[in-house]
Design a protein around this motif. Structure first.
Motif, mmCIF file in Angstrom:
data_model
loop_
_atom_site.group_PDB
_atom_site.id
_atom_site.type_symbol
_atom_site.label_atom_id
_atom_site.label_comp_id
_atom_site.label_asym_id
_atom_site.label_seq_id
_atom_site.Cartn_x
_atom_site.Cartn_y
_atom_site.Cartn_z
ATOM 1 N N GLU A 78 0.779 -1.220 -0.091
ATOM 2 C CA GLU A 78 -0.138 -0.057 0.138
ATOM 3 C C GLU A 78 0.844 1.298 -0.078
ATOM 4 N N LYS A 79 1.987 1.109 0.669
ATOM 5 C CA LYS A 79 2.869 2.274 0.861
ATOM 6 C C LYS A 79 3.430 2.748 -0.663
ATOM 7 N N ILE A 80 3.782 1.533 -1.346
ATOM 8 C CA ILE A 80 4.353 1.857 -2.602
ATOM 9 C C ILE A 80 3.159 2.355 -3.640
ATOM 10 N N ILE A 81 2.108 1.771 -3.540
ATOM 11 C CA ILE A 81 0.879 2.270 -4.074
ATOM 12 C C ILE A 81 0.983 3.688 -4.315
ATOM 13 N N LYS A 82 0.797 4.212 -2.960
ATOM 14 C CA LYS A 82 0.576 5.519 -2.705
ATOM 15 C C LYS A 82 1.612 6.533 -3.043
ATOM 16 N N ILE A 113 -8.130 4.925 -9.462
ATOM 17 C CA ILE A 113 -8.562 3.731 -9.946
ATOM 18 C C ILE A 113 -9.309 3.779 -11.009
ATOM 19 N N ARG A 114 -8.978 3.249 -12.114
ATOM 20 C CA ARG A 114 -9.630 3.187 -13.545
ATOM 21 C C ARG A 114 -9.710 1.731 -14.114
ATOM 22 N N TYR A 140 -5.253 0.447 -10.694
ATOM 23 C CA TYR A 140 -4.464 1.570 -10.244
ATOM 24 C C TYR A 140 -3.796 2.357 -11.267
ATOM 25 N N VAL A 141 -3.864 3.566 -11.425
ATOM 26 C CA VAL A 141 -3.099 4.371 -12.336
ATOM 27 C C VAL A 141 -1.594 4.944 -11.997
ATOM 28 N N PHE A 142 -0.851 4.747 -12.598
ATOM 29 C CA PHE A 142 0.703 4.803 -11.832
ATOM 30 C C PHE A 142 1.359 5.944 -12.756
ATOM 31 N N LYS A 200 4.887 3.654 -13.916
ATOM 32 C CA LYS A 200 4.858 2.248 -13.761
ATOM 33 C C LYS A 200 5.967 1.332 -13.654
ATOM 34 N N GLN A 201 7.113 1.496 -14.324
ATOM 35 C CA GLN A 201 8.325 0.816 -14.454
ATOM 36 C C GLN A 201 8.802 0.873 -12.774
ATOM 37 N N ALA A 202 8.903 1.845 -12.380
ATOM 38 C CA ALA A 202 9.414 2.210 -10.941
ATOM 39 C C ALA A 202 8.373 1.634 -9.862
ATOM 40 N N PHE A 203 7.171 1.696 -10.250
ATOM 41 C CA PHE A 203 6.234 0.752 -9.168
ATOM 42 C C PHE A 203 6.465 -0.604 -9.378
#
Length: 128
Positions: free
Chosen positions: A50-54, A67-68, A72-74, A77-80
């Motif tokens: 959740e911390k990474i998502i935020k 959210i779509r 989740y919309v990042f 995205k590569q770093a996530f």
């Protein structure tokens, strides 16, 4: 025993289907005991996830992740994905209750539900 977070998450998610099956007592007991043993590790994983998502998610006007279509919309995205993979690869020390292949063979008895390949894949971390 050390397990990667990805194996813990896979086991917890896979057990949902197993809990619905009629299984030999020893297998059912081992599954329940291992769910309890792995729940703390899974919760720690979820907090970190959740911390990474935020950190990487785009935010709406209220500062909440966007959210779509149930995703989740990042922003990056590569770093996530890189951080999530690192989290999934972390080893966690756990104490699992093991079962044997002989215990698994008992599921062939007509009194019990048959195990699918997905079920066996879930159980593989606890077979000695």
């Amino acid at each position: 025993m050390k397990l990667k977070n990805r194996d813990i998450v896979s086991f917890i998610n896979g057990c949902a289907a197993l809990k619905e099956k009629k299984l030999p007592i020893k297998i059912g007991y081992a599954i329940n005991r291992n769910i309890i043993a792995l729940t703390e590790a899974a919760e720690a994983y979820n907090v970190a996830r959740e911390k990474i998502i935020k950190e990487y998610a785009e935010k709406d006007d209220k500062g909440e992740p966007v959210i779509r279509d149930d995703y989740y919309v990042f922003k990056d995205k590569q770093a996530f994905n890189k951080d999530l993979e690192e989290l999934l690869d972390i080893d966690t020390e756990v104490n699992l209750h093991a079962i044997s292949e002989k215990d698994i063979e008992k599921c062939d008895d007509s009194r019990y539900d048959a195990l699918t390949l997905a079920d066996l894949d879930t159980l593989c971390i606890m077979i000695k």
